[in-house]
Design an enzyme around this catalytic site. Structure first.
Site, PDB file in Angstrom:
ATOM      1  N   PRO A 169       1.735   7.821  -0.622  1.00 31.71           N
ATOM      2  CG  PRO A 169       2.163   9.917   0.335  1.00 31.71           C
ATOM      3  CD  PRO A 169       1.466   8.613   0.597  1.00 31.71           C
TER       4      PRO A 169
ATOM      5  CB  CYS B 206       0.305   6.798  11.204  1.00 31.23           C
ATOM      6  SG  CYS B 206      -0.907   7.035   9.924  1.00 31.23           S
TER       7      CYS B 206
ATOM      8  CG  ASN C 225       7.774  10.376   2.071  1.00 28.83           C
ATOM      9  OD1 ASN C 225       8.351  10.788   1.072  1.00 28.83           O
ATOM     10  ND2 ASN C 225       7.108  11.164   2.889  1.00 28.83           N
TER      11      ASN C 225
ATOM     12  CB  CYS D  56      -0.854  -0.007   1.267  1.00 29.81           C
ATOM     13  SG  CYS D  56      -1.972  -1.405   1.355  1.00 29.81           S
TER      14      CYS D  56
HETATM   15  N1  SAM Z   1       3.274   3.654   2.674  1.00 25.02           N
HETATM   16  C1  SAM Z   1       2.828   4.954   2.227  1.00 25.02           C
HETATM   17  C2  SAM Z   1       3.941   5.960   2.417  1.00 25.02           C
HETATM   18  O1  SAM Z   1       4.802   5.775   3.250  1.00 25.02           O
HETATM   19  O2  SAM Z   1       3.937   6.968   1.718  1.00 25.02           O
HETATM   20  C3  SAM Z   1       1.553   5.386   2.920  1.00 25.02           C
HETATM   21  C4  SAM Z   1       0.438   4.411   2.714  1.00 25.02           C
HETATM   22  S1  SAM Z   1      -1.133   4.978   3.280  1.00 25.02           S
HETATM   23  C5  SAM Z   1      -1.022   4.752   4.975  1.00 25.02           C
HETATM   24  C6  SAM Z   1      -2.169   3.674   2.794  1.00 25.02           C
HETATM   25  C7  SAM Z   1      -2.335   3.546   1.299  1.00 25.02           C
HETATM   26  O3  SAM Z   1      -2.997   2.310   1.052  1.00 25.02           O
HETATM   27  C8  SAM Z   1      -3.215   4.606   0.656  1.00 25.02           C
HETATM   28  O4  SAM Z   1      -2.496   5.272  -0.350  1.00 25.02           O
HETATM   29  C9  SAM Z   1      -4.374   3.823   0.035  1.00 25.02           C
HETATM   30  O5  SAM Z   1      -4.778   4.323  -1.213  1.00 25.02           O
HETATM   31  C10 SAM Z   1      -3.751   2.446  -0.112  1.00 25.02           C
HETATM   32  N2  SAM Z   1      -4.693   1.301  -0.172  1.00 25.02           N
HETATM   33  C11 SAM Z   1      -5.843   1.119   0.523  1.00 25.02           C
HETATM   34  N3  SAM Z   1      -6.388  -0.075   0.224  1.00 25.02           N
HETATM   35  C12 SAM Z   1      -5.552  -0.676  -0.652  1.00 25.02           C
HETATM   36  C13 SAM Z   1      -5.555  -1.927  -1.321  1.00 25.02           C
HETATM   37  N4  SAM Z   1      -6.541  -2.818  -1.147  1.00 25.02           N
HETATM   38  N5  SAM Z   1      -4.535  -2.223  -2.145  1.00 25.02           N
HETATM   39  C14 SAM Z   1      -3.517  -1.339  -2.331  1.00 25.02           C
HETATM   40  N6  SAM Z   1      -3.460  -0.135  -1.719  1.00 25.02           N
HETATM   41  C15 SAM Z   1      -4.464   0.191  -0.903  1.00 25.02           C
END
Ligand code: SAM
Length: 465
Positions: free
Chosen positions: A237, A359, A239, A234
């Site tokens: 964005p 988080c 980082n 997942c």
């Molecule tokens: N790891 C990222 C970073 O450090 O920049 C932040 C991730 S953020 C907490 C969670 C992400 O999971 C979101 O961008 C969301 O769109 C994505 N997401 C949610 N459900 C998902 C799925 N079933 N498969 C893939 N991505 C998913």
């Protein structure tokens, strides 16, 4: 919609609890999200000052058609920001009629509070809570530069360098134009809270990544060996993806998935700026990524940082102090997804090591998810005992939960965070290979023989707790 109207709409949405600043900015149709986000955050930061100035200047009484949130954004631009940018012609003309009065009220407020600068006004106005005292952490992007060069650059710019910190107290004591190196993470610079480096040339060139220390833990603890194959489940964005690429030295492969096209687009920009060349981005549901697909045959490392309630995010704590926990329904839905994603990740056949992070501060999204996945993996994986000196551990809800790490502004001077590191349990075998890499932080152990565990293909198929 113009910049000022869009910023006012986001402020109104935050106030009525429709979402976080970030969420509402992304949901808006305004093109330049970075510009909008910066303007909203700054206006919000000065919110109390702006309210005081607007009230004492009698602006809203005099201009009945001017809505409060728009007034706040415009007064911020006029008095504290960079001056009016393009757009908002009608309102700019209106505000200019009041500018002498508004400036006089701002000056009077400073005299009353015994300060001379806008920043001091902010400090004098409120007693910052722990979230406001989290330092500005800056990760040096080793794909583009090295820590020594970044340190030299700041020194040449007049920052006072205090060497490597020996404790959190050194971080707490930071102030003014000074910085140091984090006591734990090698490539992390630490500046006083509120140091704004968004316009810094090294940040703009991708040499620096503005990333909270807690959010640097997942890639650090996953510690993929250069050349390895990694999934970032997942990812947007991005980082943590860029951190993984730095640890891989751009060698090997990162398969990065996310469902959200808009976030993936910003991620592509971020990765390009950071010089990441070993990553394949895919707009895809991670749950639909097949572990038996040939492409993922060599994936030994997975980083799973799924959507969560964000209850530990510092920005959220600053935007909505005292905001309650997410509703039980939302928590159930999030934890359900997190558990499915974690169990799914554990089914990748060559997987040796996985980091699960959120988080969130909620046990339901953290220890409970980890415990359920461990039980369902029926002994194929265990928690790796990482960073024994880290002061804040997992809640003792099951034996071994102390191997999980928690983080918070109060205990670790970071955002609220949770990390658990899973490692495959090695079945003793005379055919075992030697470990791939020295274990600091621990890396996956010997490569598992493919036929060793019958159930390894699907640990979650085992009966639940
Ligand atoms: N790891 C990222 C970073 O450090 O920049 C932040 C991730 S953020 C907490 C969670 C992400 O999971 C979101 O961008 C969301 O769109 C994505 N997401 C949610 N459900 C998902 C799925 N079933 N498969 C893939 N991505 C998913």
């Amino acid at each position: 919609m113009g910049l000022y109207a869009a910023a006012a709409a986001v402020l109104a949405g935050v106030e009525s609890r429709q979402g976080s600043i970030k969420g509402l900015v992304y949901a808006s149709s305004f093109q330049n999200v970075k510009q909008l986000y910066a303007l909203v955050c700054e206006t919000q930061r000065y919110s109390a000052v702006l309210d005081a100035v607007i009230a004492s200047a009698g602006l809203l009484r005099a201009e009945k058609q001017l809505r409060p949130h728009l007034a706040k954004v415009l007064v911020y631009e006029l008095l504290l920001g960079k001056g009016f940018r393009g757009g908002g012609g009608r309102w700019r003309a209106l505000l200019r009629r009041h500018q002498a009065r508004l400036r006089a009220e701002l000056a009077r407020l400073k005299v009353r509070r015994g300060v001379s600068s806008n920043e001091e006004l902010l400090e004098a106005g409120a007693q910052p809570g722990p979230a406001a005292q989290v330092p500005r952490f800056v990760r040096v992007n080793t794909l583009k530069t090295c820590t020594e060069d970044a340190v030299d650059y700041f020194k040449r710019q007049g920052f006072s360098y205090q060497g490597r910190a020996s404790s959190l107290e050194d971080l707490r004591a930071l102030q003014g134009k000074s910085f140091l190196l984090d006591p734990l993470l090698p490539e992390l610079l630490v500046f006083p809270a509120h140091t704004d480096l968004h316009e810094h040339p090294l940040y703009r060139a991708g040499h620096l990544i503005l990333q909270d220390k807690a959010s640097c833990l997942p890639a650090t603890l996953l510690a993929p060996r250069p050349g390895a194959h990694v999934i970032d489940a997942c990812a947007a964005p991005g980082n943590k993806t860029s951190h993984l690429a730095a640890l891989l030295k751009n060698r090997g492969k990162i398969f990065a998935f996310d469902l959200d096209a808009k976030r993936l687009a910003s991620m592509a920009t971020l990765l390009a700026r950071a010089g990441v060349s070993c990553c394949e981005l895919a707009e895809k549901d991670f749950l639909a990524v097949s572990p038996s697909d040939e492409r993922y045959r060599q994936v030994e490392y997975i980083l799973l940082d799924p959507s969560c309630s964000g209850s530990g995010m510092v920005t959220r704590q600053l935007e909505e102090p005292g905001a309650g926990a997410p509703s039980p329904e939302r928590l159930r839905a999030l934890a359900g997804f997190q558990q499915r994603a974690l169990c799914h990740a554990l089914t990748f056949p060559a997987l040796q090591r996985l980091v699960y992070s959120t988080c969130s501060l909620c046990q339901e999204e953290n220890e409970d998810v980890v415990q359920a996945a461990l039980q369902q993996s029926s002994g194929a994986f265990r928690l790796a005992p990482v960073l024994p000196a880290w002061p804040h551990r997992g809640l003792s809800t099951f034996p071994g939960a102390e191997h999980c790490l928690r983080a918070s502004p109060e205990t670790t001077l970071t955002g609220g965070f949770f990390v658990a590191v899973f490692e495959r349990v090695q079945v003793p075998s005379s055919a075992s290979q030697p470990p791939a890499q020295a274990p600091e932080p621990p890396s996956p152990g010997p490569k598992r023989k493919k036929r060793r565990r019958k159930a390894a293909g699907d640990p979650c198929a085992a009966p639940g707790p």
